[in-house]
Design an enzyme around this catalytic site. Sequence first.
Site, PDB file in Angstrom:
ATOM      1  N   PHE A 168     -31.606  60.150 110.212  1.00  0.00           N
ATOM      2  CA  PHE A 168     -30.303  60.523 110.768  1.00  0.00           C
ATOM      3  C   PHE A 168     -29.242  59.918 109.845  1.00  0.00           C
ATOM      4  O   PHE A 168     -29.146  58.694 109.735  1.00  0.00           O
ATOM      5  CB  PHE A 168     -30.200  59.959 112.190  1.00  0.00           C
ATOM      6  CG  PHE A 168     -28.904  60.214 112.911  1.00  0.00           C
ATOM      7  CD1 PHE A 168     -28.701  61.399 113.593  1.00  0.00           C
ATOM      8  CD2 PHE A 168     -27.907  59.247 112.952  1.00  0.00           C
ATOM      9  CE1 PHE A 168     -27.522  61.622 114.303  1.00  0.00           C
ATOM     10  CE2 PHE A 168     -26.736  59.459 113.655  1.00  0.00           C
ATOM     11  CZ  PHE A 168     -26.539  60.646 114.327  1.00  0.00           C
ATOM     12  N   PRO A 207     -20.295  54.100 103.480  1.00  0.00           N
ATOM     13  CA  PRO A 207     -19.717  52.808 103.070  1.00  0.00           C
ATOM     14  C   PRO A 207     -18.363  52.531 103.705  1.00  0.00           C
ATOM     15  O   PRO A 207     -18.047  51.390 104.029  1.00  0.00           O
ATOM     16  CB  PRO A 207     -19.606  52.939 101.542  1.00  0.00           C
ATOM     17  CG  PRO A 207     -20.717  53.872 101.174  1.00  0.00           C
ATOM     18  CD  PRO A 207     -20.786  54.864 102.308  1.00  0.00           C
ATOM     19  N   SER A 225     -18.289  52.600 112.674  1.00  0.00           N
ATOM     20  CA  SER A 225     -18.025  53.076 114.028  1.00  0.00           C
ATOM     21  C   SER A 225     -17.062  54.254 114.035  1.00  0.00           C
ATOM     22  O   SER A 225     -17.111  55.100 114.919  1.00  0.00           O
ATOM     23  CB  SER A 225     -17.446  51.929 114.873  1.00  0.00           C
ATOM     24  OG  SER A 225     -18.406  50.916 115.047  1.00  0.00           O
ATOM     25  N   ILE A 238     -29.332  53.747 106.111  1.00  0.00           N
ATOM     26  CA  ILE A 238     -30.046  54.808 106.815  1.00  0.00           C
ATOM     27  C   ILE A 238     -31.498  54.401 107.040  1.00  0.00           C
ATOM     28  O   ILE A 238     -32.253  54.191 106.089  1.00  0.00           O
ATOM     29  CB  ILE A 238     -29.990  56.120 106.006  1.00  0.00           C
ATOM     30  CG1 ILE A 238     -28.534  56.527 105.749  1.00  0.00           C
ATOM     31  CG2 ILE A 238     -30.745  57.219 106.740  1.00  0.00           C
ATOM     32  CD1 ILE A 238     -27.689  56.670 106.998  1.00  0.00           C
ATOM     33  N   SER A 239     -31.873  54.285 108.303  1.00  0.00           N
ATOM     34  CA  SER A 239     -33.264  53.978 108.641  1.00  0.00           C
ATOM     35  C   SER A 239     -34.148  55.150 108.232  1.00  0.00           C
ATOM     36  O   SER A 239     -33.833  56.311 108.518  1.00  0.00           O
ATOM     37  CB  SER A 239     -33.399  53.721 110.147  1.00  0.00           C
ATOM     38  OG  SER A 239     -32.673  52.577 110.530  1.00  0.00           O
ATOM     39  N   GLU A 262     -26.390  52.244 116.274  1.00  0.00           N
ATOM     40  CA  GLU A 262     -26.271  53.339 117.258  1.00  0.00           C
ATOM     41  C   GLU A 262     -25.129  53.089 118.241  1.00  0.00           C
ATOM     42  O   GLU A 262     -25.237  53.340 119.436  1.00  0.00           O
ATOM     43  CB  GLU A 262     -27.602  53.565 117.986  1.00  0.00           C
ATOM     44  CG  GLU A 262     -28.682  54.122 117.077  1.00  0.00           C
ATOM     45  CD  GLU A 262     -29.879  54.651 117.836  1.00  0.00           C
ATOM     46  OE1 GLU A 262     -29.701  55.162 118.950  1.00  0.00           O
ATOM     47  OE2 GLU A 262     -30.996  54.547 117.318  1.00  0.00           O
TER      48      GLU A 262
END
Length: 621
Positions: free
Chosen positions: A183, A188, A192, A219-220, A429
């Site tokens: 996702f 940078p 939020s 990014i995971s 998240e």
Amino acid sequence: MKGGKLLINANRCVSGKLLPLYSVRGAASKAQARPAARESGSFTLNLFRGRFETAQVFPYPDPLSADQRQTLQELVPPVEKFFQEVNDPAKNDADAQIEENTLAGLWELGAFGLQVPGELGGLGLNNTQYARLVEVVGAHDLGVGITLGAHQSIGFKGILLFGTPEQKQQYLSRVTAGEYAAFCLTEPSSGSDAGSIKTRAVLAPDGEHFILNGSKIWISNGGIAEIMTVFAQTPIEKDGKTVDKVTAFIVERSFGGVSSGPPENKMGIKCSNTAEVYFEDVKVPKRCVLGGLGNGFKVAMNILNNGRFGMGAALAGTQRAALAKAAEHAATRTQFGKRLIEFGTIQEKLARMAMLQYVTESLAYMVSGNMDSGAQDYHLEAAISKVFASDSAWTVVDEAIQVMGGMGYMKATGLERVLRDLRIFRIFEGTNDILRLFVALTGIQFAGSHLQELQRAFKNPTAHLGLIFSEAGRRASAAVGLARGPDLAPHVAPDLRPHADELAKLVAEYGRVVEGVLVAHGRGVVDRQFQLNRLASAAIDAYTTAVVLSRASRAARSSLPAAAHEARLASAWAEEALARAPGLLAAARAPKDLKHYDLLARIGSDVAADGGQASVNPLNI
């Protein structure tokens, strides 16, 4: 964070337009044309109106069919066994990557496609079934949990929610067969505040592709994903003008022009891959637009809202595992001639840890159950579950280390790794700070829309007698203490009914405070973050109390073996939360507290301006 910007911040994805708030300064000239305020079954939304809405709280949900329960009973034992016997969390952490045999085993178990329909290679689980398996993962290895969650909770969740039949057919069969998903929203210069993203996609001259350029950070699965949900600004024609709006795209690494940086060196969740992702003149086919051109905020909002309950479920598992270690130590460790559990201090610690775990778990399954039952308004409750779970998990694991003393501090116990892993959950998240503001502002907007509707009704009373007498009558009765809430006796166990009565009084008072804040500040309430935070904290106390009363009552009705223990947990939590909430509401409206907030704001500004503590060392050296 001014005006509508705050709502973008609040959920990283909400439209920048701030809904109109009630103001005693007068209605807008177009007031008569505004649509009627909508109704909702959400407990938290209605709390801001001073209404006790029971629809999504009582009774505690039980959404599993016999077949779904049987499926879950067959799935949980092998997953538990896998994490006990195959996965090595300490080695994953030390190597900063998941062992290959672990990853292979997870793919074989179907852990990367829990909610994908069976015909596309997944297990086809509903949200409650998903929550139970995620809870198992959270009890053992949060780093692995992030890899799984980044893949399916947010990575390809948009395809599940918004994908066309062709998109689902093409991509869901791949993300269950060995290809990782990610996702890609954060940049940078955009955390939020998702509205400030710079990544752009413009339609190519051939009219069949978009040309994507930009970069995403933190990014995971970013370094390993083959399929990504990417958000980019796109030019849209609106009212004869060209404006930028965010669009979601399905992007394959194989399109070309997609690259990633080295894995980030993180404080925790070390075994999960986190990397920067770069997009350079990536040709994205028009068929890969997800959810419609310009609808990226809606797509992102729904993805994040839809997945937050999973975080609560995972952290309920984390807390349960930490509590078990602390309880075992307290029951066997002897000091001063007594077992630790015989000391009141340790008893209180374990009790509070157990309360926090119980509330976290109750929230996760309440939200997932409502989602499975077809509820549409669960976004505030999902946000609360994420905030509460991540705050509570930190406290529970920290206290577990404290109970175990020096042994808890050692790597061999595993809790220091869990504490490092946990720290990110209050940040990603949607940071907990932003989500609290999201809860408060969204609730206030809902209440304000109803107050505006009543205000408009009084301008033409003969056409709106029903509304005036129902709403105004309810509010007038509440003002003189005559309002009656719903009869909770059928829903709440007899021993817990006094707490339910107190909760009903709190809900009525909450509505009066919200109205007072709106009258005092109108649209300016968006900048009153000190007050918004107190309103959010009181909302969390109210909702969590309702949830545990519901769950414990279900346990009593079903004569569950631990029903008496659940009643004690619910009672203890309700007593503390209901005692705390009135003070929070008073702080949201009392002039003396507002002066204190101004003092804190000045101190904070001084610290920022001075680059740290503005006062010198007492020795003046």
